[in-house]
Design a protein around this motif. Structure first.
Motif, short mmCIF file in Angstrom:
data_model
loop_
_atom_site.label_atom_id
_atom_site.label_comp_id
_atom_site.label_asym_id
_atom_site.label_seq_id
_atom_site.Cartn_x
_atom_site.Cartn_y
_atom_site.Cartn_z
N ALA A 26 0.85 -1.19 0.00
CA ALA A 26 0.00 0.00 0.00
C ALA A 26 0.89 1.25 0.00
CB ALA A 26 -0.92 0.02 1.22
N ILE A 27 0.67 2.12 -0.97
CA ILE A 27 1.47 3.33 -1.12
C ILE A 27 0.54 4.54 -1.05
CG2 ILE A 27 3.11 4.56 -2.58
CD1 ILE A 27 4.13 1.82 -1.67
N TRP A 28 0.88 5.46 -0.17
CA TRP A 28 0.07 6.68 -0.02
C TRP A 28 0.55 7.72 -1.02
CZ3 TRP A 28 -0.01 11.80 2.13
CH2 TRP A 28 -1.29 12.25 2.47
N GLN A 29 -0.36 8.20 -1.84
CA GLN A 29 -0.01 9.10 -2.93
C GLN A 29 -0.19 10.56 -2.49
OE1 GLN A 29 1.36 7.81 -5.48
NE2 GLN A 29 0.79 5.66 -5.24
N THR A 30 0.91 11.24 -2.29
CA THR A 30 0.87 12.61 -1.80
C THR A 30 0.11 13.54 -2.75
OG1 THR A 30 2.92 12.37 -0.55
CG2 THR A 30 2.32 14.60 -1.22
N PHE A 31 0.19 13.29 -4.06
CA PHE A 31 -0.45 14.19 -5.03
C PHE A 31 -1.97 14.04 -5.07
CE2 PHE A 31 3.78 14.27 -7.17
CZ PHE A 31 3.93 15.64 -7.18
N LEU A 58 -0.53 13.35 9.31
CA LEU A 58 -0.16 14.18 10.45
C LEU A 58 1.30 13.90 10.76
CD1 LEU A 58 -1.09 16.11 12.79
CD2 LEU A 58 -1.60 14.04 14.10
N ARG A 59 2.08 14.96 10.95
CA ARG A 59 3.49 14.78 11.30
C ARG A 59 3.85 15.77 12.40
NH1 ARG A 59 8.38 13.95 7.13
NH2 ARG A 59 7.03 15.18 5.77
N PHE A 60 4.61 15.27 13.37
CA PHE A 60 5.13 16.12 14.43
C PHE A 60 6.65 16.16 14.34
CE2 PHE A 60 1.05 14.84 16.27
CZ PHE A 60 0.55 16.08 16.64
N TYR A 61 7.20 17.32 14.56
CA TYR A 61 8.65 17.47 14.70
C TYR A 61 8.94 17.60 16.19
CZ TYR A 61 8.84 17.89 9.68
OH TYR A 61 8.74 17.61 8.34
N HIS A 78 -1.52 17.11 6.28
CA HIS A 78 -1.56 17.08 4.83
C HIS A 78 -2.63 18.03 4.30
CE1 HIS A 78 -1.00 15.65 0.80
NE2 HIS A 78 -2.28 15.36 0.69
N ASN A 79 -2.30 18.70 3.21
CA ASN A 79 -3.19 19.66 2.59
C ASN A 79 -3.66 19.09 1.25
OD1 ASN A 79 -4.43 21.86 1.39
ND2 ASN A 79 -2.80 23.32 1.92
N PHE A 80 -4.88 18.57 1.20
CA PHE A 80 -5.38 17.94 -0.01
C PHE A 80 -5.57 18.96 -1.14
CE2 PHE A 80 -6.33 14.36 2.77
CZ PHE A 80 -6.07 13.29 1.94
N GLU A 81 -5.80 20.23 -0.79
CA GLU A 81 -5.96 21.25 -1.82
C GLU A 81 -4.61 21.64 -2.44
OE1 GLU A 81 -7.68 21.42 1.19
OE2 GLU A 81 -9.34 20.53 0.03
N LYS A 82 -3.57 21.69 -1.62
CA LYS A 82 -2.21 22.00 -2.08
C LYS A 82 -1.28 20.93 -1.53
CE LYS A 82 -0.75 26.20 -2.19
NZ LYS A 82 -0.28 27.54 -1.74
N LEU A 105 1.62 19.76 -1.86
CA LEU A 105 3.03 19.95 -1.55
C LEU A 105 3.26 21.05 -0.51
CD1 LEU A 105 4.67 19.60 -5.09
CD2 LEU A 105 4.01 17.85 -3.42
N SER A 106 2.16 21.59 0.04
CA SER A 106 2.25 22.65 1.05
C SER A 106 1.48 22.24 2.29
CB SER A 106 1.70 23.97 0.50
OG SER A 106 2.38 24.35 -0.68
N PRO A 107 2.07 21.46 3.19
CA PRO A 107 1.35 21.00 4.38
C PRO A 107 0.83 22.16 5.22
CG PRO A 107 3.45 19.85 4.14
CD PRO A 107 3.46 20.97 3.16
N LYS A 108 -0.35 21.96 5.82
CA LYS A 108 -0.84 22.93 6.80
C LYS A 108 0.03 22.79 8.05
CE LYS A 108 -5.57 22.24 5.13
NZ LYS A 108 -6.94 21.76 5.49
#
Length: 590
Positions: free
Chosen positions: A242-247, A277-280, A292-296, A298-301
């Motif tokens: 299973a591969i999650w497609q960022t685009f 969701l990612r935490f630093y 993740h920003n489904f509208e953009k 490559l630009s995470p919220k």
């Protein structure tokens, strides 16, 4: 649990195929073993053998915790994120036992392609940055090109005796898993820790007087479970293939299996890009959040969280030791309104502190994934709060917004601590002259989208147009020789979609030039960020160890899906058949 020697294990596991032995000069004692975590009868020891008594035991298992109000399940060493700090004294053998207590993962649908993530429940150990014998393949230090990668399954353990050279440079290194196919998933869910080599730099009076702060930066990548409660307690454990497609903008098509949309839709898959969701994290505490920003895509919220505060008095000097342990983030680092007195990169210190003045919106040091920087900060005279920043950058697949990693709060009675003028020279990695170079090589790090060689993942990450092959050894080098390598990331027309951090095991390297520019100070590192459409030239001396090892991109999803190659260090250059023939004829004629 009783200790069991390698000979004892072989007796218990009679009938198993024998592994090729390491070269005589590369032996590590006591010999390694790899067996189930069960009680076993101890057989009589043979001469020169001893029971393995670990100084450190790293127990890998799941950990449930709450991060920023979200209940999550992560993978951790000894129930800690980051894992316990390991001290590796030069001239000693650091004995580490890795126990795998992860639950079993179903890889039955895996097709056997090494570059499709698989066996997420299997692990191993890499000591990153230390000049130790090759330890990714079985047995440790092997020169057998067909040697398999070490893979510790659930309910098994393995012992690692790491021989630390007497002249190992003091500084900050680290450890993490390195089982191809599961490295990215395990590291981005918590598995990493610091390794400290003590040494002469620690005894410099001005450094010894400074308060020491470790900054271990990691990212935790998460996906919602497909179960009704839809929280993050399933962590990052995608179904096989299973591969999650960022685009993908349609959530119902965001995950593919074997390259095809799933039915019913799923939310979790291996990703070479973004996460739900990612935490630093700084020292295990979140300082920044991305969704993740489904509208953009490559630009995470993003959202800045409350950063840790280090308190300093005006004129006080503190020592900061910073690790970029993130799976894929390049970090241009800046300390607001302060000069950064850089002491070391990747565990190798300079002869003198390298003072990097503060310039607004300009990095003072660039840390690619896996880089470490050690520096002194002398607090300014003006009380206030000053940020330690990762500046915004667009050098990668995803936009990386500015992040406040921590804050230095200057307050209290002034003092006047000093910055040292000289530092003890490193002795293990002396300068390499051009006339010492016996061979020059070039390696191209490139990508191709959509993937042709790796259709399951959907993108090809290649070195010299090849995906990783566990049993191929394209590069052979020889002990006590020096080589010059050019690491190139091409322009976008030739597959240079973003920068890549180059990392090589066993030996550090000296940086000759970056994008054609010579560094101002001599730099000895084990990882270097190579920007898109540039080339970096490095020189290496293969000094002590022989065996089969690897170099790769340290963006871990790239490494796990193909951007890695094996190389082999042999004791000496063998003679070609014509050389042997000529010598033989000479002897006969003589």
């Amino acid at each position: 649990m009783k200790n069991v020697s390698r000979r004892n294990f072989m007796a218990l596991a009679a009938g198993a195929a024998a592994s090729a032995a390491a070269p005589k000069g590369n032996a590590q004692h006591p010999a390694e073993h790899h067996m189930p975590m069960e009680e076993a009868d101890v057989l009589p020891l043979q001469p020169n053998e001893e029971h393995f008594e670990p100084a450190y035991t790293l127990e890998v298992k799941w950990k449930t915790m709450t991060i920023d109000g979200h209940r999550v399940k992560v993978r951790a060493y000894n129930d800690m994120i980051p894992g316990p700090q390991i001290i590796a004294k030069p001239g000693t053998t650091v004995k580490i036992r890795v126990k795998n207590k992860l639950t079993r993962y179903d890889s039955k649908d895996w097709g056997g392609d090494m570059n499709v993530p698989h066996l997420l429940d299997h692990t191993n150990l890499h000591l990153h940055g230390l000049d130790v014998a090759p330890h990714i393949f079985e047995p440790l230090g092997t020169s057998d090109v067909t040697a398999p990668m070490i893979s510790i399954g659930p309910g098994e353990y393995k012992d690692y005796p790491f021989v630390i050279p007497p002249d190992q440079s003091p500084g900050l290194n680290w450890y993490h898993p390195h089982a191809h196919g599961s490295t990215a998933v395990q590291a981005v869910s918590g598995m990493a820790g610091a390794v400290v080599v003590p040494g002469a730099i620690d005894e410099v009076p001005e450094i010894k007087a400074a308060k020491e702060h470790f900054l271990v930066v990691q990212d935790i990548g998460l996906f919602k479970t497909d179960e009704p409660h839809a929280d993050y307690t399933e962590s990052y454990e995608p179904r096989q293939n299973a591969i999650w497609q960022t685009f993908a903008k349609d959530k119902s098509e965001s995950v593919t299996i074997d390259g095809k949309p799933t039915d019913p839709p799923q939310s979790c898959g291996f990703t070479t890009g973004d996460y739900h969701l990612r935490f630093y994290m700084l020292n295990g505490v979140p300082f920044f959040r991305e969704e993740h920003n489904f509208e953009k895509p490559l630009s995470p919220k993003h959202k800045q969280l409350e950063p840790h505060v280090f308190k300093m008095r005006p004129g006080e000097v503190a020592r900061f030791r910073m690790l970029n342990g993130c799976s894929d983030l390049m970090m241009p680092v800046q300390v607001e309104e302060h000069t950064m007195h850089l002491l070391a990169m990747d565990g190798n210190n300079f002869d003198h502190p390298w003072s990097k003045e503060y310039v607004n919106n300009a990095s003072q040091v660039v840390l690619g994934p896996a880089n470490r920087a050690e520096f002194l900060i002398k607090a300014c005279d003006t009380p206030g709060k000053y940020k330690i920043l990762q500046l915004a950058q667009n050098a990668q697949f995803l936009e990386a917004p500015q992040k406040t990693i921590a804050v230095i709060e200057v307050e209290g009675e002034p003092m006047d601590m000093k910055i040292p003028h000289d530092l003890p020279p490193i002795t293990r990695d002396g300068p390499i002259r051009p006339d010492e170079v016996v061979r020059k090589r070039r390696f191209l790090f490139s990508g191709r989208f959509p993937g042709e060689k790796n259709p399951v993942v959907g993108i090809d990450f290649m070195i010299n147009n090849q995906l990783y092959d566990e049993f191929a050894v394209p590069t052979t080098v020889y002990l006590n020789t020096c080589e010059e390598w050019t690491i190139e990331v091409p322009d976008s027309a030739r597959g240079g979609t973003e920068g890549h951090p180059f990392h090589i095991h066993v030996n550090d390297f000296e940086i000759v030039s970056v994008a054609g520019i010579e560094p101002q100070h001599r730099l000895v590192q084990d990882t270097i960020w190579v920007a898109q459409d540039t080339a970096t030239v490095i020189r290496m001396r293969f000094k002590e160890w022989t065996g089969k090892s690897v170099f790769h991109c340290h963006i871990l999803p790239h490494e796990d899906t193909g951007m890695m190659q094996n190389f082999l260090i042999l004791p000496e250059h063998p003679k070609h058949h014509h050389q042997r023939t000529i010598e033989s004829l000479g002897e006969k004629n003589g």
